[in-house]
Design a protein around this motif. Structure first.
Motif, mmCIF file in Angstrom:
data_model
loop_
_atom_site.group_PDB
_atom_site.id
_atom_site.type_symbol
_atom_site.label_atom_id
_atom_site.label_comp_id
_atom_site.label_asym_id
_atom_site.label_seq_id
_atom_site.Cartn_x
_atom_site.Cartn_y
_atom_site.Cartn_z
ATOM 1 N N ILE A 175 2.373 43.509 -3.620
ATOM 2 C CA ILE A 175 2.469 44.900 -4.033
ATOM 3 C C ILE A 175 1.199 45.247 -4.795
ATOM 4 N N THR A 207 0.507 50.874 -3.430
ATOM 5 C CA THR A 207 1.486 51.669 -4.170
ATOM 6 C C THR A 207 0.854 52.906 -4.802
ATOM 7 N N TRP A 210 0.216 53.612 -8.803
ATOM 8 C CA TRP A 210 0.655 52.435 -9.552
ATOM 9 C C TRP A 210 2.074 52.632 -10.087
ATOM 10 N N ALA A 215 7.125 50.663 -6.853
ATOM 11 C CA ALA A 215 7.043 49.205 -6.732
ATOM 12 C C ALA A 215 8.429 48.579 -6.645
ATOM 13 N N GLU A 218 9.701 49.270 -3.155
ATOM 14 C CA GLU A 218 8.986 48.439 -2.186
ATOM 15 C C GLU A 218 9.496 47.000 -2.220
ATOM 16 N N SER A 236 2.086 41.116 -7.881
ATOM 17 C CA SER A 236 2.035 42.478 -8.416
ATOM 18 C C SER A 236 0.664 42.672 -9.039
ATOM 19 N N MET A 241 3.921 47.813 -12.622
ATOM 20 C CA MET A 241 4.656 47.599 -11.369
ATOM 21 C C MET A 241 5.506 46.337 -11.452
ATOM 22 N N ILE A 245 9.333 45.538 -10.208
ATOM 23 C CA ILE A 245 9.591 44.423 -9.291
ATOM 24 C C ILE A 245 10.583 43.443 -9.903
#
Length: 366
Positions: A175, A207, A210, A215, A218, A236, A241, A245
């Protein structure tokens, strides 16, 4: 870390505590008068930062730059702008800064390409532009940042090491940062140089802005597509992000290596808790000090000493730009005490809230 960096870091913490945050959409004048300096040159500087979702800009970059400018030129006029991730807003802010009579712009671009016409406009008006942290396109006069490809390389190396012998058991998710940020491309390239051939990339995303929420989405989509049992790690590009995540990983019941960048407080806590593997610590004070020194030199009509800009880079529009690229530091559980704590970025008390007390004790912070 050197004792000098520790002193600088302590100053960073002090100014962070001492300065309140202004609202971010409009220009905020940090001093009155636009006065002269001992050398007789007027110092009026525009500081244009890109966004507020990444906590560093308001907590560190802005106050530290303003502090250093005032140290070098006590009567300086500083006009502050934050574009809140809007490239068009930032172009308008450049116009406002030029209308106000700013002699120098410290510019952290929302969109490096979109801002090119504004950089050209400033150049044509005889206003110097210092690209700060992100390399804007156009006739930029100087660039101050970190070695961004190295950042990605260090992140990738850390991920490879953390995945270890599970590398063949599945795939990683990558990501990356915003496609409008040239730094994101450097981080991505550096990361790929470390992971390619060693880890299989199952899903990869660039992304917008940011954004941690993007994120999160995703990561969740990638976990579904790959299958949770087949995810062995997540790259990452930054800590903001990584927060999104980490939430997606927790929701999926996964505990796998996760990278980051910027040494945000919540990331330091995640590293202690084991839900994030590492971050990249970029000592803010050397970067902010260099940008401020260059801005004051330019505003007072001086050519900066060559030692301040030891390398040369090429921006996206093909302009050759003199630059200073500072070396980043890998942050792990093992060196929190000797980096962000020793440099005064965060106190142990601030890191070691009750939720993290046990982790702090295990890491030797308490």
């Amino acid at each position: 870390m050197s004792s000098r960096l520790r002193r600088l870091g302590a100053a960073a913490a002090a100014v962070t505590l001492g300065l309140g945050l202004a609202s971010c959409g409009d220009a905020k004048e940090s001093s009155g008068g636009g006065g002269g300096t001992a050398s007789g040159g007027q110092v009026r500087i525009g500081l244009l930062l890109p966004e507020t979702k990444t906590t560093r800009y308001e907590q560190f970059d802005r106050p530290l730059i303003e502090q250093k400018i005032k140290e070098l030129a006590p009567q300086a006029q500083i006009d502050y702008y934050n574009a809140n991730e809007n490239a068009t807003t930032q172009q308008t802010q450049v116009d406002t800064a030029l209308t106000k009579g700013d002699k120098v712009l410290i510019l952290d671009a929302v969109d490096a390409k979109a801002i090119q016409s504004s950089v050209q406009k400033a150049h044509d008006a005889g206003v110097k532009v210092i690209a700060y942290d992100r390399l804007a396109q156009g006739p930029v006069d100087a660039y101050v940042s970190f070695d961004n490809r190295k950042v990605g390389e260090l992140q990738g190396q850390a991920l490879v090491a953390a995945v270890g012998d599970k590398a063949g058991a599945g795939s990683i998710i990558m990501i990356n940062g915003s496609p409008t940020d040239p730094n994101a491309a450097d981080f991505k390239a550096g990361a790929h140089s470390a992971v390619d051939g060693k880890l299989k990339v199952g899903k990869e995303y660039d992304t917008p802005n940011w954004d941690p929420n993007n994120a999160n989405q995703e990561a969740a989509a990638a976990i579904t597509a790959i299958g949770g049992s087949n995810v062995v790690g997540v790259y990452s590009a930054n800590d903001g992000m990584a927060a999104g995540i980490a939430t997606a990983l927790k929701a999926a019941g996964l505990s796998v290596p996760l990278t980051g960048q910027d040494a945000q407080l919540d990331a330091v806590q995640r590293i202690l808790a084991g839900t994030q593997t590492m971050s990249i610590y970029k000592p803010f004070k050397p970067e902010t000090d260099r940008a401020a020194q260059l801005a004051v030199d330019f505003a007072q009509g001086r050519t900066p000493d060559a030692a301040l800009l030891p390398v040369q880079v090429t921006n996206g529009s093909g302009n050759q730009v003199k630059a200073d690229l500072i070396t980043p530091v890998v942050l792990t559980k093992d060196n929190i005490k000797t980096t962000v704590v020793a440099d005064g970025l965060y106190s142990v008390d601030k890191i070691c809230t009750p939720d993290y007390a046990a982790a702090c004790k295990a890491a030797g912070l308490q």
